[in-house]
Design a protein around this motif. Structure first.
Motif, PDB file in Angstrom:
ATOM      1  N   SER A  31       0.858  -1.178   0.000  1.00 31.46           N
ATOM      2  CA  SER A  31       0.000   0.000   0.000  1.00 31.46           C
ATOM      3  C   SER A  31       0.893   1.227   0.000  1.00 31.46           C
ATOM      4  CB  SER A  31      -0.901   0.017   1.240  1.00 31.46           C
ATOM      5  OG  SER A  31      -1.547   1.273   1.373  1.00 31.46           O
ATOM      6  N   GLU A 228      -8.456  -0.679  -8.347  1.00 31.98           N
ATOM      7  CA  GLU A 228      -9.089   0.484  -7.719  1.00 31.98           C
ATOM      8  C   GLU A 228      -9.757   0.097  -6.409  1.00 31.98           C
ATOM      9  OE1 GLU A 228     -10.889   3.529 -10.147  1.00 31.98           O
ATOM     10  OE2 GLU A 228     -12.738   3.403  -8.954  1.00 31.98           O
ATOM     11  N   ILE A 229      -9.396   0.816  -5.369  1.00 29.59           N
ATOM     12  CA  ILE A 229     -10.016   0.590  -4.067  1.00 29.59           C
ATOM     13  C   ILE A 229     -11.030   1.694  -3.810  1.00 29.59           C
ATOM     14  CG2 ILE A 229      -8.189   1.871  -2.848  1.00 29.59           C
ATOM     15  CD1 ILE A 229      -8.622  -0.028  -0.469  1.00 29.59           C
ATOM     16  N   LYS A 250      -8.759  -3.236   5.073  1.00 31.22           N
ATOM     17  CA  LYS A 250      -9.619  -3.439   3.904  1.00 31.22           C
ATOM     18  C   LYS A 250      -8.823  -4.019   2.741  1.00 31.22           C
ATOM     19  CE  LYS A 250     -12.382  -0.690   0.590  1.00 31.22           C
ATOM     20  NZ  LYS A 250     -13.662  -1.440   0.649  1.00 31.22           N
ATOM     21  N   ILE A 251      -7.624  -3.491   2.522  1.00 33.82           N
ATOM     22  CA  ILE A 251      -6.767  -3.986   1.444  1.00 33.82           C
ATOM     23  C   ILE A 251      -6.423  -5.454   1.676  1.00 33.82           C
ATOM     24  CG2 ILE A 251      -4.512  -3.765   0.325  1.00 33.82           C
ATOM     25  CD1 ILE A 251      -4.668  -0.736   1.053  1.00 33.82           C
ATOM     26  N   GLU A 254      -9.390  -7.685   1.024  1.00 35.52           N
ATOM     27  CA  GLU A 254      -9.727  -7.825  -0.396  1.00 35.52           C
ATOM     28  C   GLU A 254      -8.805  -8.816  -1.094  1.00 35.52           C
ATOM     29  OE1 GLU A 254     -11.748  -3.462  -1.365  1.00 35.52           O
ATOM     30  OE2 GLU A 254      -9.630  -3.796  -1.858  1.00 35.52           O
ATOM     31  N   PRO A 282      -3.186  -1.151  -4.500  1.00 38.66           N
ATOM     32  CA  PRO A 282      -4.441  -0.452  -4.785  1.00 38.66           C
ATOM     33  C   PRO A 282      -4.229   1.033  -5.098  1.00 38.66           C
ATOM     34  CG  PRO A 282      -4.154  -0.644  -2.422  1.00 38.66           C
ATOM     35  CD  PRO A 282      -2.965  -1.326  -3.050  1.00 38.66           C
ATOM     36  N   THR A 284      -6.670   4.798  -5.676  1.00 36.76           N
ATOM     37  CA  THR A 284      -7.966   5.462  -5.713  1.00 36.76           C
ATOM     38  C   THR A 284      -8.110   6.116  -7.080  1.00 36.76           C
ATOM     39  OG1 THR A 284      -6.923   7.405  -4.680  1.00 36.76           O
ATOM     40  CG2 THR A 284      -8.129   5.901  -3.232  1.00 36.76           C
TER      41      THR A 284
END
Length: 299
Positions: A31, A228-229, A250-251, A254, A282, A284
């Motif tokens: 990340s 895409e997150i 969350k990452i 997923e 990820p 945005t």
């Protein structure tokens, strides 16, 4: 023989969230660093400027412009920009950076080094690296990158591309470039004196092991997945530390949910014997962000 490796400063802009081992496959989840509840894309842009030179230009060209960093940087940016017009894939540069800085796998060639027609941009792997293993054997790592909004779709497309590359087929079933083509391309490229005589000899031994070789060489694959997150607007109001924890959780969730899918694709495409190194990152607003980063590093 040690070829040029990127230093690991590239990794300073990331948090390495998790690493999953699926038999012979390694899935590394990264990340971007988070600053004020936003991914720090400025740091990523800065960290790509120096690797862009080594990615875009051959060792021979870099040697010719040694001591002239401004000209070298301009040449690299021009070549990468021209490549983007033909291919438009930032993910290939990111894959290169992760393989060199994290896996410590030096580049043998990238498609930007080819002095042939732009049609070669769409053929074969997205780059070729090699890795020396702890047991003294080697892997030739063929790259594949996908940046798509949907994570599952990106993974499916990446493994399908590897299958087609390995088996020299395309979606219509027709013949296309694959492993033999790519190894021949490497060999041909070595003769164009991108490498020194010593480096050429070393790489040839890896590509085409000889009877007297004291090591084995296996074909492996490196994959970069950018997806895409979605971040809820309400989460933007969280305290910084809580936001980091929530987004990183969350990452990880997923990707964990897709591990079965990854294993299913490896089984479906019979890629069992290959080591596959997967890097997942990820973004945005993927399309908008990708375009902005590409513009910033080539201006």
């Amino acid at each position: 023989m040690d070829l040029t490796l990127e230093n690991d400063e590239f990794l300073d802009g990331f948090d390495h969230l998790e690493c999953h081992h699926l038999r012979n496959n390694i899935i590394d989840i990264f990340s971007l660093k988070i600053n004020a509840n936003e991914f720090n894309y400025s740091t990523l842009q800065d960290s790509l400027l120096d690797p862009l030179i080594n990615y875009s230009l051959s060792r021979k060209v870099r040697a010719e412009y040694q001591g002239k960093p401004a000209i070298l940087s301009r040449r690299a940016r021009e070549k990468f920009l021209d490549y983007l017009r033909n291919r438009g894939e930032l993910g290939e540069l990111l894959l290169y950076c992760f393989l060199e800085s994290h896996l410590k796998a030096p580049k043998i060639l990238s498609k930007l080094e080819l002095k042939t027609s732009t049609s070669h941009y769409v053929n074969g792997a997205d780059g070729v690296h090699f890795a020396k293993l702890e047991d003294g054997n080697f892997q030739i790592i063929f790259g594949e990158s996908k940046t798509e909004e949907n994570l599952t779709t990106a993974l499916s497309h990446a493994f399908k591309s590897i299958y087609e590359f390995k088996n020299e087929i395309n979606s219509s079933g027709a013949k296309k470039s694959g492993l033999p083509y790519e190894k021949g391309l490497i060999s041909d490229h070595l003769e164009k004196e991108t490498f020194s005589a010593e480096e050429k000899e070393f790489i040839k031994k890896i590509i085409y092991p000889r009877r007297e070789s004291k090591f084995e060489v296996d074909d492996a694959f490196g994959i970069f997945i950018g997806y895409e997150i979605a971040i809820d607007e309400s989460d933007r109001w969280l305290p910084n530390s809580e936001f980091r924890k929530k987004i990183q959780a969350k990452i990880k969730a997923e990707i964990s949910e897709r591990l079965t899918h990854i294993e299913k694709k490896i089984t479906e495409y019979k890629l069992f014997g290959h080591y596959i190194y997967v890097y997942i990152l990820p973004f945005t607003e993927l399309a908008k962000t990708r375009t902005k980063i590409q513009e910033e590093i080539t201006k």
